[in-house]
Design an enzyme around this catalytic site. Structure first.
Site, PDB file in Angstrom:
ATOM      1  N   HIS A 212      10.956  96.605  96.853  1.00  0.00           N
ATOM      2  CA  HIS A 212      10.840  97.634  97.907  1.00  0.00           C
ATOM      3  C   HIS A 212       9.896  97.183  99.038  1.00  0.00           C
ATOM      4  CE1 HIS A 212      13.063  99.831  94.894  1.00  0.00           C
ATOM      5  NE2 HIS A 212      12.148  99.482  94.022  1.00  0.00           N
TER       6      HIS A 212
ATOM      7  N   GLU B 247       5.653 102.635  94.075  1.00  0.00           N
ATOM      8  CA  GLU B 247       6.121 101.396  93.448  1.00  0.00           C
ATOM      9  C   GLU B 247       5.931 100.193  94.373  1.00  0.00           C
ATOM     10  OE1 GLU B 247      10.212 101.516  92.265  1.00  0.00           O
ATOM     11  OE2 GLU B 247      10.228  99.435  91.564  1.00  0.00           O
TER      12      GLU B 247
ATOM     13  N   HIS C 273       9.146  95.040  89.601  1.00  0.00           N
ATOM     14  CA  HIS C 273       9.415  96.460  89.842  1.00  0.00           C
ATOM     15  C   HIS C 273       8.670  97.307  88.818  1.00  0.00           C
ATOM     16  CE1 HIS C 273      12.833  96.333  92.778  1.00  0.00           C
ATOM     17  NE2 HIS C 273      12.815  95.066  92.386  1.00  0.00           N
TER      18      HIS C 273
ATOM     19  N   GLU D 112      10.825  95.261  85.044  1.00  0.00           N
ATOM     20  CA  GLU D 112      10.393  96.646  85.218  1.00  0.00           C
ATOM     21  C   GLU D 112       9.142  96.776  84.351  1.00  0.00           C
ATOM     22  OE1 GLU D 112      11.612  98.805  87.285  1.00  0.00           O
ATOM     23  OE2 GLU D 112      13.732  98.323  87.647  1.00  0.00           O
TER      24      GLU D 112
HETATM   25 ZN   LIG Z   1      12.177  99.202  91.925  1.00  0.00          ZN
END
Ligand SMILES: [Zn+2]
Length: 280
Positions: free
Chosen positions: A74, A112, A167, A243
């Site tokens: 992001h 995030e 992430h 993640e």
């Molecule tokens: Zn993400």
């Protein structure tokens, strides 16, 4: 974030989170293959250490001279530029996908994109200290994009030995916790599939050694293979998407919001890479 646990969303939590506009804007809008039932064989922390055939110790020398591509998920201004972020780009399999998303956030509004950028910077420092050259998909946390196709392609263009995309997940169920590692399934660039999985498996071990637990919703071994992650589809070098944990989980949110916690994630990522390349 990725989204399978949406199916487990409860009403009130869902309403709150959806109103925040976060849950449907994660890094991967397509669900993975159906989550498995809660693992019956969740690894015990440390259980694998010292078992099986001896592997060479991971050393800093393993990374010396390598080029590692780091992609912090992001970006800081994605949420303020919806038209740019929602424009369609090639998904790496003949279709299209949104350029990027805003990502998720903790209940305390720690986003995030800030988490991933800070962990990436910490990982970069460690990698460079180990003699690796690091290329980043974005230089700061104050921009828009880059789009998911570029986030995969830049690694190959840099001649990187591996790509790590960082992430954090945003499962609505706040009891969900743990990390998982995503690799490409049925890769277009077929030669990256096996080494990508090898890196993922070392990454799982490194996270477990750092006392992070895998999220049992994403496969009992902590690794999930997907065809819908555009960045991975576009990667021409071995690539994993990590993640790191669940941002809606109170305990993991506290960890992610702390510098100490982010350093632990960065160290685990670098340890996973070291362990992989020590075996090459
Ligand atoms: Zn993400």
């Amino acid at each position: 974030m990725s989204s399978p646990p949406l199916a487990r969303t409860t009403g009130p939590v869902s309403a709150v989170l959806l109103s925040a506009g976060l849950l449907l804007s994660g890094c991967s809008s397509q669900p993975a293959s159906a989550p498995t039932a809660p693992a019956t064989s969740t690894p015990v922390a440390g259980e694998t250490v010292g078992s099986g055939s001896p592997s060479p110790p991971a050393t800093a020398e393993a990374l010396d001279g390598l080029t590692i591509a780091v992609d912090p998920g992001h970006n800081g201004r994605n949420s303020r530029n919806p038209s740019e972020i929602n424009r369609k780009v090639p998904d790496g399999r003949g279709g299209t996908k949104a350029c990027n998303t805003t990502g998720t956030a903790t209940a305390g509004d720690y986003p995030e994109h800030a988490f991933t950028f800070d962990v990436a910077e910490r990982a970069r420092e460690l990698l460079e200290g180990a003699g690796a050259e690091v290329v980043m998909s974005r230089a700061d946390d104050d921009g828009v994009g880059p789009c998911v196709d570029e986030r995969g392609q830049f690694a190959g263009e840099a001649g990187a030995d591996a790509l790590v995309s960082i992430h954090a997940n945003g499962t609505a169920d706040t009891s969900a916790r743990g990390f998982h590692v995503i690799v490409v399934d049925d890769a277009v660039h077929a030669d990256v599939e096996e080494p990508s999985r090898a890196i993922a498996e070392q990454m799982v071990k490194a996270f477990e050694d750092a006392e992070f637990d895998p999220n049992p919703a994403y496969g009992r071994d902590g690794v999930v293979a997907r065809t819908d992650i555009a960045g991975l589809n576009h990667a021409e070098v071995p690539a994993v998407m990590i993640e790191c944990g669940e941002m809606r989980n109170r305990d993991e949110a506290a960890l992610m919001e702390s510098e100490e916690g982010r350093q632990r994630y960065a160290e685990a990522i670098v340890a996973g890479l070291e362990a992989h390349f020590a075996e090459q």
